[in-house]
Design an enzyme around this catalytic site. Sequence first.
Site, PDB file in Angstrom:
ATOM      1  N   LYS A 175       6.383  11.070   5.600  1.00  0.00           N
ATOM      2  CA  LYS A 175       5.075  11.755   5.699  1.00  0.00           C
ATOM      3  C   LYS A 175       4.385  10.480   5.590  1.00  0.00           C
ATOM      4  CE  LYS A 175       1.907  12.927   3.184  1.00  0.00           C
ATOM      5  NZ  LYS A 175       0.752  12.627   3.946  1.00  0.00           N
ATOM      6  N   SER A 202      -0.120   6.695  -5.819  1.00  0.00           N
ATOM      7  CA  SER A 202      -0.413   6.382  -7.119  1.00  0.00           C
ATOM      8  C   SER A 202       0.345   6.917  -8.258  1.00  0.00           C
ATOM      9  CB  SER A 202      -1.864   7.353  -7.312  1.00  0.00           C
ATOM     10  OG  SER A 202      -1.365   8.828  -6.951  1.00  0.00           O
ATOM     11  N   GLU A 238       7.264   3.589  -6.144  1.00  0.00           N
ATOM     12  CA  GLU A 238       6.518   2.097  -6.223  1.00  0.00           C
ATOM     13  C   GLU A 238       4.970   2.689  -6.401  1.00  0.00           C
ATOM     14  OE1 GLU A 238       7.535  -0.786  -6.101  1.00  0.00           O
ATOM     15  OE2 GLU A 238       9.702  -0.379  -5.237  1.00  0.00           O
ATOM     16  N   CYS A 240      -1.413  -2.617  -4.297  1.00  0.00           N
ATOM     17  CA  CYS A 240      -0.821  -2.286  -5.753  1.00  0.00           C
ATOM     18  C   CYS A 240      -0.537  -3.732  -6.422  1.00  0.00           C
ATOM     19  CB  CYS A 240       0.395  -1.628  -5.745  1.00  0.00           C
ATOM     20  SG  CYS A 240       1.715  -2.287  -4.789  1.00  0.00           S
ATOM     21  N   GLU A 264      -7.021   0.856 -11.952  1.00  0.00           N
ATOM     22  CA  GLU A 264      -6.631  -0.074 -10.334  1.00  0.00           C
ATOM     23  C   GLU A 264      -8.048  -0.004  -9.696  1.00  0.00           C
ATOM     24  OE1 GLU A 264      -3.365   1.864  -8.319  1.00  0.00           O
ATOM     25  OE2 GLU A 264      -2.426  -0.306  -7.956  1.00  0.00           O
TER      26      GLU A 264
END
Length: 485
Positions: A182, A237, A258, A292, A389
């Site tokens: 997806k 996230s 991850e 990231c 972040e």
Amino acid sequence: MKNEPLIGPDVPTGLYINGEFRDASDGGRFDVYDPATEQVLASVADGTIQDAQAAVDAAAAAFEGWAARTPRERGEILRKCFDLFSAQKEKFARLMTLENGKSLTDARGEAAYAAEFFRWYAEEAPRNIGEVSKAPATGARILVQHKPAGVAVLVTPWNFPAAMGTRKIAPALAAGCTVVLKPASETPLTMLALAKLFEEAGVPKGVVNILPSRKSGAVVGHMLKDPRVRVISFTGSTEVGRKLLHAAADQVVTPAMELGGNAPFIVFEDADIDAAVEGAMIAKMRNGGEACTAANRFYIHEKVHDAFVEKFAAKMKALKVGNGLEDGVGLGPLVNAETRDKVARLVEDAVKRGAKVVTGGKRPDGKGFFYQPTVLTDVPDSAECLHDEIFGPVAPVQKFKTEDEAIRRANATEYGLVCYVYTKDLSRGLRVSEKLETGMVGLNRGLVSDPAAAFGGVKQSGLGREGAHEGMMEYLETQYISAVW
Ligand code: NDP
């Protein structure tokens, strides 16, 4: 197919299930935008729960045949994927710039990186090696083998539309798993274009299924309830990762996660400042800061702080901001208005708390989700951008005095993905690296991503590894046979 794609007839916009492009079961579609112009690029089929079921059915039906192929056969098909992708790198790069906004330079870099996962795992497929030993007490044989786990559900983010997909699909296929991927709703086109390449490379029907859907929670949640799904691999996230870990727990599905990062970038007083500035540009600005692994907090020794900031800010200021497709553009728009507004809010918060803007600090007027390359100094510890972040082109810089202080501040976060360290003293570099609570360290390097290296985080940055041999192990289950003969 009802709606023809608006960005070129070679980019499909249907769901890719069992080797065919099709409409969603309820006919639903959603729009994909160009973040540089805010114009609609394409309308894409919006997968439903019924479509998710069909995709898992197709992947499950294809599993036995694919798992039974020899590792060499699977490897050769993956090698073909590498050749085909490499031949079309420019096409994929332009498509990524269109749907994600990143500069063409970044997109070309990503295309090369994405292709390498096919080559690496083409070579890794035959290296699924078990072992035989004697049980110490009984002398019975211990036979250990690694078997493909089953159907893998892969959920990918928008920041690397190709590489985050190939980094999951290639090891899964090498291991003998079949997949339903997806893609992120902001950037589904790259993966759909890739589906055609799988066909051409000889990947059998049903082995790879691509399921765009705006109903991500419902659709992925449904797939994770199916007992034939044995792996969930997610990049995105930490918030969504936690939800998927809960869902995975219900069926005891193997999770590979991850998640977010909050990477520190440490420059010691003995560092090569020019090299540190070059590294900072890569660690911060690769992909416009939407990574990231992006450096999120700069800790610069007080003796070299001013020299570093001067050179770094000059390079940031010199970056040309604009439509990623234009020549010479070093920074494209952010992916959407929400991401751009978050970046603007984090800068406003830091400034309100006393940070100084050395360069940037504004969103340009006009269309597109742009934000200026920004360097902030005198950032107080309370500033939100040091804890959240940023995911954008903003570099908050702070000073430090001692090695212990740098390590303590670098580790003061719930994240643990990567840290960058600049020093000419290798023993210091290794000593500091070992004390860092991160899955990866860039020592005098602003880039750690490499298909041959195990990528991943500790703490709330994730579980499991992608790339390297470890990446394939995520899709294998270990079976031990106790035997006597
Ligand atoms: P998300 O984590 O929401 O999205 C990543 C992927 O997960 C997308 O495919 C998304 O689908 C899907 N998804 C969202 N909700 C669910 C759910 N409940 N169940 C299953 N799948 C789901 O990231 P965002 O796009 O919202 O970005 C927010 C922030 O996350 C960023 O600002 C950044 O801080 C971080 N992030 C980190 C990334 C990384 O590489 N580690 C990558 C992307 C974001 P859909 O697009 O349809 O919502």
